[in-house]
Write an enzyme that holds these catalytic residues in place. Structure first.
Site, short mmCIF file in Angstrom:
data_model
loop_
_atom_site.label_atom_id
_atom_site.label_comp_id
_atom_site.label_asym_id
_atom_site.label_seq_id
_atom_site.Cartn_x
_atom_site.Cartn_y
_atom_site.Cartn_z
N ILE A 96 0.74 -1.18 -0.02
CA ILE A 96 -0.04 -0.03 0.02
C ILE A 96 0.90 1.14 -0.03
O ILE A 96 1.65 1.30 0.86
CB ILE A 96 -0.98 0.06 1.10
CG1 ILE A 96 -1.82 -1.29 1.15
CG2 ILE A 96 -1.63 1.34 1.11
CD1 ILE A 96 -2.57 -1.37 -0.05
N LYS A 97 0.64 2.15 -0.90
CA LYS A 97 1.19 3.48 -1.15
C LYS A 97 0.75 4.59 -0.12
O LYS A 97 -0.49 4.82 -0.62
CB LYS A 97 1.43 3.94 -2.52
CG LYS A 97 2.88 4.33 -3.03
CD LYS A 97 2.52 4.41 -4.51
CE LYS A 97 3.84 5.06 -5.34
NZ LYS A 97 3.59 5.19 -6.62
N ILE A 98 1.66 4.98 0.50
CA ILE A 98 1.03 6.21 1.32
C ILE A 98 1.94 7.26 1.44
O ILE A 98 3.39 7.25 1.60
CB ILE A 98 1.11 5.62 3.07
CG1 ILE A 98 0.45 4.34 3.22
CG2 ILE A 98 0.79 6.78 3.92
CD1 ILE A 98 -1.00 4.52 3.54
#
Ligand code: E4P
Length: 274
Positions: A96-98
């Site tokens: 997951i890209k945050i």
């Protein structure tokens, strides 16, 4: 250095994986929008969910970044968990890209939203790619929060330095890794001389303290910058499809091939023909 493809276009991802040299995929909301616009133009009917699942299946065995679109901590965590639950079972390859710090200027009192989301998701066992990194300090904090990957945006720092100094440029133009000299001074952004310098400084900081976090050189705009990311010690470079293609090209290779073809003697060529 591993090579990821920076694209949400299924056709590009499929083709690049076909070459056998791709180790992962990164997407972001802008790339997904481009891919969906193209799909709509072609008239193909497919849901985003099924489309993303196809990407995950092609990339099976290698990581794929899916970015959150929320920007408040609780919402990013909720969305990150949902995305992971929905998509990771497909091929067990989702991260997951945050964004490291997604606060907007009008969001008073909301600090460290990204870092806290990175910490919570990482602690929950969800691999995180912490994105929109523009300083080694941001990368250090993301690594401390447990990010599996950090993504410094090399090209965008180069854009920023040129724009701040009123230098006109095209997106794919080369920017010297050692910095741009004007009147005996190297232009910089608070001690960062170029996108590649940003990558190199992050690689150094994380290795001094032995973090396991991998550095993804992102926002790479041309083949020379990809080479310099490798020289800077980036674990990974995420490259647009066109840049991946450029990595194989040289005028002398084509010229040499032509000469070899002209010189083929039939007896030699026939040795291996049935
Ligand atoms: C990284 O993960 C981003 O998707 C990307 O590299 C941004 O590149 P750009 O600055 O060329 O848009």
């Amino acid at each position: 250095m591993k090579i990821f493809i920076d694209s949400a276009r299924l056709d590009q991802i499929e083709k690049a994986y076909g070459y056998g040299i791709i180790n992962g995929v990164t997407t972001n909301p802008s790339l997904l929008k481009k891919a969906v616009d193209k799909l709509q133009q072609s008239g193909e009917k497919i849901t985003i969910e099924e489309y993303l699942k196809k990407i995950l299946r092609i990339a099976k065995g290698t990581p794929v970044s899916l970015e959150v679109t929320e920007f408040k901590q609780e919402k990013m965590i909720e969305q990150g968990k949902k995305l992971y639950k929905m998509f990771n079972p497909v091929a067990n390859n989702v991260n997951i890209k945050i964004p490291v710090n997604p606060s907007f200027p009008d969001e008073e009192g909301r600090d460290f939203e990204g870092i806290q989301a990175v910490k919570t998701l990482s602690k929950a066992g969800i691999p995180v790619n912490c994105t929109l990194i523009f300083t080694p300090e941001q990368a250090l904090l993301a690594a401390k929060a447990g990010a599996k990957f950090v993504s410094p945006f090399a090209g965008r720092i180069d854009d920023y330095i040129r724009t701040n100094n009123k230098i006109s440029f095209k997106k794919t133009d080369y920017f010297p890794a050692e910095g741009w000299e004007v009147n005996d001074e190297i232009l910089n952004d608070n001690g960062i001389m170029s996108g590649i310098d940003l990558v190199a400084q992050i690689v150094d900081v994380l290795s001094i303290y032995d973090f396991k976090t991998e550095v993804i050189a992102a926002s790479i705009r041309n083949a020379r910058q990809a080479r310099e990311a490798a020289l800077a010690g980036a674990d990974i470079a995420t490259l647009p499809y066109d840049v991946i293609m450029q990595l194989l090209v040289h005028y002398k290779t084509n010229e040499g091939m032509k000469k070899f073809t002209d010189d083929i003697i039939p007896e030699y060529a026939n040795l291996t023909k049935d």
